[in-house]
Design an enzyme around this catalytic site. Structure first.
Site, PDB file in Angstrom:
ATOM      1  N   GLN A 166     111.227  -1.233 -27.170  1.00  0.00           N
ATOM      2  CA  GLN A 166     111.028  -0.987 -25.757  1.00  0.00           C
ATOM      3  C   GLN A 166     109.557  -1.874 -25.334  1.00  0.00           C
ATOM      4  O   GLN A 166     108.699  -1.471 -25.074  1.00  0.00           O
ATOM      5  CB  GLN A 166     110.895   0.430 -25.213  1.00  0.00           C
ATOM      6  CG  GLN A 166     111.001   0.303 -23.687  1.00  0.00           C
ATOM      7  CD  GLN A 166     111.132   1.831 -23.149  1.00  0.00           C
ATOM      8  OE1 GLN A 166     111.451   2.797 -23.912  1.00  0.00           O
ATOM      9  NE2 GLN A 166     110.967   2.044 -22.133  1.00  0.00           N
ATOM     10  N   PHE A 167     109.908  -3.086 -25.151  1.00  0.00           N
ATOM     11  CA  PHE A 167     108.690  -4.015 -24.641  1.00  0.00           C
ATOM     12  C   PHE A 167     108.146  -3.546 -23.438  1.00  0.00           C
ATOM     13  O   PHE A 167     106.869  -3.551 -23.218  1.00  0.00           O
ATOM     14  CB  PHE A 167     109.231  -5.488 -24.419  1.00  0.00           C
ATOM     15  CG  PHE A 167     109.995  -5.732 -23.147  1.00  0.00           C
ATOM     16  CD1 PHE A 167     109.423  -6.208 -22.057  1.00  0.00           C
ATOM     17  CD2 PHE A 167     111.595  -5.430 -23.033  1.00  0.00           C
ATOM     18  CE1 PHE A 167     110.007  -6.277 -20.885  1.00  0.00           C
ATOM     19  CE2 PHE A 167     112.167  -5.614 -21.950  1.00  0.00           C
ATOM     20  CZ  PHE A 167     111.449  -6.325 -20.602  1.00  0.00           C
ATOM     21  N   THR A 168     108.688  -2.787 -22.420  1.00  0.00           N
ATOM     22  CA  THR A 168     108.193  -2.426 -21.071  1.00  0.00           C
ATOM     23  C   THR A 168     106.923  -1.285 -21.647  1.00  0.00           C
ATOM     24  O   THR A 168     106.258  -0.980 -20.703  1.00  0.00           O
ATOM     25  CB  THR A 168     109.187  -1.739 -20.294  1.00  0.00           C
ATOM     26  OG1 THR A 168     109.716  -0.273 -21.029  1.00  0.00           O
ATOM     27  CG2 THR A 168     110.343  -2.636 -19.921  1.00  0.00           C
TER      28      THR A 168
END
Length: 150
Positions: free
Chosen positions: A78-80
């Site tokens: 999850q890059f966020t």
């Protein structure tokens, strides 16, 4: 490397309607990678996750790890998690690593979890549009950052 660890009764990841990873009792781990991350970050984080005592013992006290309860882990990239909201209302993703660096680090992270727990780590699909469902138990949610080891 950042991780959001959630104690779950169950969790599942779907991509295009197909299940790519699923667990019953255990941990859902959302993991984000930045360019400054190293193998040492992976080792520190996976040891902490595998040994984290956040499951109830027979007295109702959080004293057991995912390994103690014979639980499973579902890891989702999850890059966020590296979204910056310092300026304006649209998050900036500048600190999140791009795929050529982040994907191998995510795979190493999952492999390290498997070594620590002795069990297969269930996974999402890196970079895919994933639908994650979970039944949070407690709720118990822990946030960890390898650059801020609190």
């Amino acid at each position: 490397m950042r991780a959001v660890i959630q104690r779950v009764k169950e969790a599942c990841v779907r991509v295009d309607g197909k299940i790519t990873g699923q667990i019953e009792k255990g941990l859902l781990v959302l993991v984000g990678v930045e360019d400054a991350d190293t193998d040492e970050d992976i080792e520190w984080l996976t040891k902490k996750i595998a040994g984290m005592r956040i499951f109830d013992d027979e007295n109702g006290v959080m004293n057991l790890s995912v390994m103690d309860i014979d639980g499973r882990i579902l890891a989702v990239s999850q890059f966020t998690l590296f979204g910056s909201t310092k300026k304006g209302n649209r998050p900036s993703w500048i600190r999140a690593s791009k795929g050529p660096f982040a994907e191998p680090m995510y795979e190493k992270f999952c492999q390290a979890l498997e070594r620590e727990t002795g069990k297969k780590t269930e996974k999402g699909i890196f970079g895919a549009d994933m639908k994650v469902s979970l039944l949070n138990d407690g709720p118990v949610t822990i946030i960890m950052d390898t650059k801020n080891k609190e």
